[in-house]
Design an enzyme around this catalytic site. Structure first.
Site, short mmCIF file in Angstrom:
data_model
loop_
_atom_site.label_atom_id
_atom_site.label_comp_id
_atom_site.label_asym_id
_atom_site.label_seq_id
_atom_site.Cartn_x
_atom_site.Cartn_y
_atom_site.Cartn_z
N ARG A 97 0.82 -1.22 0.00
CA ARG A 97 0.00 0.00 0.00
C ARG A 97 0.85 1.27 0.00
O ARG A 97 0.35 2.36 -0.21
CB ARG A 97 -0.90 0.00 1.22
CG ARG A 97 -2.29 -0.48 0.91
CD ARG A 97 -3.22 -0.18 2.04
NE ARG A 97 -2.92 1.09 2.70
CZ ARG A 97 -3.59 1.56 3.72
NH1 ARG A 97 -4.62 0.89 4.20
NH2 ARG A 97 -3.28 2.70 4.31
N GLY A 149 7.36 3.05 3.32
CA GLY A 149 7.66 4.33 3.95
C GLY A 149 8.24 4.13 5.34
O GLY A 149 8.59 3.01 5.74
N ASP A 150 8.32 5.22 6.06
CA ASP A 150 8.87 5.14 7.42
C ASP A 150 8.02 4.25 8.32
O ASP A 150 8.51 3.68 9.29
CB ASP A 150 8.97 6.54 8.03
CG ASP A 150 10.12 7.34 7.42
OD1 ASP A 150 11.12 6.72 7.02
OD2 ASP A 150 10.01 8.57 7.35
N GLY A 171 7.64 4.82 -0.12
CA GLY A 171 6.44 5.32 0.55
C GLY A 171 6.21 6.78 0.26
O GLY A 171 6.86 7.38 -0.59
N GLU A 225 3.25 6.69 12.82
CA GLU A 225 2.23 5.82 13.41
C GLU A 225 1.48 6.65 14.45
O GLU A 225 2.12 7.32 15.27
CB GLU A 225 2.89 4.63 14.11
CG GLU A 225 3.76 3.79 13.21
CD GLU A 225 2.95 3.09 12.13
OE1 GLU A 225 2.18 2.19 12.47
OE2 GLU A 225 3.08 3.47 10.95
N1 ATP Z 1 -1.06 -4.37 3.62
C1 ATP Z 1 -1.29 -3.29 4.35
N2 ATP Z 1 -2.48 -2.70 4.34
C2 ATP Z 1 -2.72 -1.60 5.05
N3 ATP Z 1 -1.82 -0.97 5.81
C3 ATP Z 1 -0.60 -1.50 5.86
C4 ATP Z 1 -0.27 -2.69 5.15
N4 ATP Z 1 1.02 -2.96 5.37
C5 ATP Z 1 1.47 -2.02 6.22
N5 ATP Z 1 0.51 -1.15 6.52
C6 ATP Z 1 0.59 0.04 7.35
O1 ATP Z 1 0.70 1.16 6.50
C7 ATP Z 1 1.35 2.21 7.21
C8 ATP Z 1 2.12 3.10 6.29
O2 ATP Z 1 3.11 2.39 5.71
P1 ATP Z 1 4.39 3.05 5.04
O3 ATP Z 1 4.90 4.11 5.89
O4 ATP Z 1 5.26 1.93 4.67
O5 ATP Z 1 3.82 3.63 3.70
P2 ATP Z 1 3.54 5.10 3.24
O6 ATP Z 1 3.16 5.09 1.81
O7 ATP Z 1 4.63 6.00 3.60
O8 ATP Z 1 2.31 5.30 4.09
P3 ATP Z 1 1.32 6.45 4.18
O9 ATP Z 1 1.27 7.12 2.86
O10 ATP Z 1 0.06 5.73 4.54
O11 ATP Z 1 1.82 7.31 5.24
C9 ATP Z 1 2.21 1.51 8.23
O12 ATP Z 1 1.93 2.06 9.45
C10 ATP Z 1 1.81 0.07 8.21
O13 ATP Z 1 1.46 -0.37 9.48
#
Ligand code: ATP
Length: 758
Positions: free
Chosen positions: A242, A299-300, A330, A729
């Site tokens: 995601r 992402g982070d 991310g 988070e």
């Molecule tokens: N398969 C999944 N479906 C939904 N959420 C997920 C999944 N895998 C991880 N996450 C959660 O998604 C959150 C954001 O992840 P990450 O930081 O890697 O991506 P990001 O693109 O930077 O996120 P965002 O844009 O949502 O801030 C993490 O807190 C994680 O717990």
């Protein structure tokens, strides 16, 4: 562009090509055969590093021959070791059949493609082309053949017409070279292997086919193809599908996986199916399946999950030594950008392929009432930013990464007032890095024992995750987009320590960046604290710091030891501070190869206070008690704050057009936290902060305090929303939380880039 070509074929000294040849001749003549032949290891490379001059110098010389001529003497004198020591040299022909060698590399006839080539400890050079070793992924070689292929990811200018406006980027290239004989090819390949390049050693084609070629040497003449190649790493890849609005899978499979495969990586790829999946996976995984580390793609947020999964394990001693790699895919990847200086997936993959480790501090946020702990590596924040984070969750589907701007804008329009009660423990002096007072015997301490307590607590399931945010930058940028009515907040606001605090605590005065503020008090300073501390009983640990390394001028901290051994407070100080050594973590890396403890000075307290330690430590003869010090004074604050940010590193952001850095003085391994208090309330004040943040001027605002601290305790005021963001988070503050530092409890795969690609 790292692979360069000059049109000048004369090898005169004023032409770039001549310059390079000259440089190489000189390196060749200076070459110490013993060093190159017998010690071509990374140690050799590192010891020679100071002699290596910048690629930019070569670039400049090639771009501007005249300039190169003008500076010829300088180069002659100072830059003769431009490319390090020579490993091997000879004739190489660039095979124009090679599918990815660019047209400019491949001449029409074989003679024009035949070059004098040299492999040095820094680069492969053929003709006027230079390919840095750090850009090489691996070398493929069929034993017994006279050709080999160099797989590389050099930085290239975009080929489109807009190239001058577009930043160069790393592009994967395969360069197939033909040497004069199979033995020569073997020598070249061995040279690469000596320089820690991975070699895909493929069998002699005759072994699997009937093919005969002039390239092949008869089997009876075949030498033993024993290339001393490093063994391929075995890793676990955790991919958040995601992340980055669903781009992460494409990024990984399209750009990163091919590089890892070429570099021989053995990997298991797990795609997360839900939030929390990465944490639960890592908390139970058998490390023998990924002895070389865990690579996070996302992402982070996903990195944070992996970190928490590691640190909540029973075998945390082993878990903290598991290195974490990051492929930024991310919304934002502040950690890898700030620490390693990479922000695109290919550079990050190359950094992982090159290997090495970078130790970083970790912080722990503990919910004091429940004992729950959540770890982070980037930033924890309270107030406006965490509110935006929470609100953004609602717009995830509709706006994707833009949801932070939307949520930020909306939150800006109806900005509540935030009040907090907080206490912080400033570092004892500018060079102390928050050193805990320690007593002798430290060198034998297994650092991993020292934070059992914290890790034990962290195993309790953390508060439910409500949302996620990969960067606070999106939020921080929001106010700039926002307009609307601006409300001027109370003129009483002032985040400076009160004169009383300043007078009584010269250190916090020094640490607040020497700013003289005309801003008025926003908060109460809590006056005499009769109690010693509300801190729960941390396991008191005598912990050896790495002061000497991180804070060279830390003598003052050591001097402060003279005050150890007493819990009596200076009466004056007691009026504004409370004495509590706070939580103590081990301050040494657990995984360092070096016998670090042996180099530490003996810090012998005159009258140490021995706090009861666990039985096993006593049986082991280890004394790990912390000795409270007069220097460790909690400063207590209460009042209105738009935000409270506790940063572990400077928090550069990938997304911002500006070079936004939230905590400019923070380092990822400086053994302390950087606390930003954005005082007051009201949209005007917030807007000013957000605007100046884009230019890195925010800490000069009178309502912004910037402090280096060891630990922070915080409680949301009565009408303040209790959101708390940790590396994106979202959690909730229930009662009081405490944010403390665990020095170097995480190691990232890769080393900081010398020249980060912007
Ligand atoms: N398969 C999944 N479906 C939904 N959420 C997920 C999944 N895998 C991880 N996450 C959660 O998604 C959150 C954001 O992840 P990450 O930081 O890697 O991506 P990001 O693109 O930077 O996120 P965002 O844009 O949502 O801030 C993490 O807190 C994680 O717990």
């Amino acid at each position: 562009m790292e692979i360069q070509k000059s049109d000048h074929h004369e090898q005169n000294l004023t032409s770039p090509r001549g310059l390079i040849h000259k440089v190489l001749r000189r390196t060749s003549s200076r070459r110490s055969p013993t060093a190159a032949d017998h010690n071509p290891s990374p140690v050799f490379l590192e010891t020679s590093n100071s002699k290596f001059l910048k690629q930019k110098d070569i670039d400049d010389a090639i771009k501007d021959p005249e300039k190169a001529g003008t500076h010829d003497n300088r180069i002659e004198d100072e830059k003769s070791d431009l490319l390090g020591y020579e490993i091997c040299s000879g004739k190489l022909t660039l095979d124009n059949k090679s599918k990815s060698a660019s047209g400019e590399q491949s001449g029409s006839g074989s003679s024009s493609n035949c070059f004098d080539a040299r492999l040095t400890t820094e680069a492969l050079v053929w003709g006027s082309n230079i390919l840095k070793l750090e850009d090489i992924v691996s070398v493929s070689y069929h034993s017994g053949l006279r050709h080999f292929t160099v797989h590389a990811c050099p930085l290239e200018k975009r080929s489109s017409g807009l190239s001058c406006f577009m930043k160069p980027r790393k592009i994967q290239k395969d360069l197939r070279f033909l040497s004069t004989s199979p033995h020569e090819a073997f020598r070249w390949v061995n040279g690469f292997a000596d320089q820690q390049c991975y070699v895909n050693l493929l069998p002699h084609p005759m072994a699997s086919s009937k093919k005969h070629s002039s390239e092949l040497i008869p089997f009876d003449n075949m030498f033993d193809p024993c290339v001393k190649c490093r063994s391929p790493p075995k890793i676990l890849v955790i991919l958040n599908p995601r992340s980055g609005h669903g781009r992460s899978s494409k990024v990984f499979h399209g750009k990163v996986e091919p590089i890892f495969k070429l570099a021989g990586f053995k990997m298991e790829v797990v795609k997360t199916t839900h939030a929390g999946h990465a944490k639960s996976l890592v908390s139970t995984i058998d490390f023998s399946t990924c002895p070389d580390g865990i690579v996070c793609v996302g992402g982070d947020g996903i990195v944070n999950e992996v970190l928490n999964g590691l640190l909540c394990r029973d075998d945390q001693n082993v878990a903290v030594s598991v290195p974490i790699g990051i492929i930024p895919a991310g919304s934002d990847n502040s950690l890898v950008w700030t620490v390693l200086g990479v922000k695109d997936p290919i550079s990050a993959a190359m950094s992982i392929v090159r290997g090495g480790f970078t130790p970083i501090d970790v912080f722990a946020v503990e919910w004091i009432q429940s004992g729950t702990i959540h770890f982070g590596t980037t930033v924890s924040y309270f107030g406006f930013v965490s509110d935006v984070l929470e609100l953004s969750e609602r717009y995830q589907k509709r706006f994707g990464p833009l949801r932070y701007f939307v949520a930020g804008f909306l939150k800006f329009l109806c900005l509540p007032k935030y009040s907090f009660e907080l206490e912080y423990l400033p570092i004892s002096d500018g060079g102390g890095g928050g050193e805990h007072k320690i007593v002798e015997g430290q060198d034998k301490v297994d650092a991993s024992d020292l934070y059992d307590d914290v890790v034990r607590r962290s195993r309790v399931e953390c508060l439910p995750r409500a949302s996620s945010l990969s960067s606070i930058d999106s939020i921080m940028s929001t106010g700039i987009m926002s307009g609307g009515d601006l409300e001027v907040s109370s003129p009483h606001a002032n985040n400076e320590p009160s004169e009383l605090v300043r007078a009584l605590d010269p250190k916090s005065k020094r640490l607040s960046l020497g700013r003289t503020s005309t801003f008025k008090e926003p908060e109460e300073v809590i006056h005499p604290q009769a109690h010693v501390s509300s801190t729960p009983n941390w396991r008191r640990s005598k912990s050896k710091s790495r002061t000497e390394k991180a804070w060279p001028g830390s003598g003052a901290t050591n001097d402060a030891n003279s005050s150890r051994g007493t819990t009596t407070h200076d009466k004056e100080d007691a009026s504004s501070t409370i004495s509590d050594p706070g939580p103590v973590w081990d301050s040494g890396p657990k995984w360092d190869d070096e016998p670090k403890w042996d180099n530490q000075p003996n810090w012998e307290p005159e009258t140490p206070i021995d706090l009861p330690g666990p039985l096993d430590d006593i049986e082991l003869g280890l004394t790990k008690e912390l000795v409270p010090s007069l220097d460790e004074r909690w400063t207590v604050r209460k009042g209105r704050y738009l935000g409270v940010l506790v940063c572990n590193h400077s928090c550069k952001t990938v997304q911002s057009l500006s070079s936004q850095v939230i905590a400019p003085k923070a380092e990822y391994d400086d053994n302390c936290l950087d606390l930003l208090l954005v005082g007051g309330s009201g949209r005007l004040r917030l807007l000013k902060f957000l605007v100046l943040l884009q230019f890195g001027k925010h800490i000069s605002l009178p309502n912004v305090e910037y402090l280096k601290v060891k630990s922070v305790r915080l409680k949301a005021g009565p009408n303040t929303h209790d959101g708390c963001g940790i590396d994106g988070e979202l959690l909730h503050v229930k009662g009081q939380v405490r944010c403390s530092l665990l020095p170097q409890q995480c190691r990232l795969i890769g080393r900081p880039a010398k020249n980060p690609v912007q």
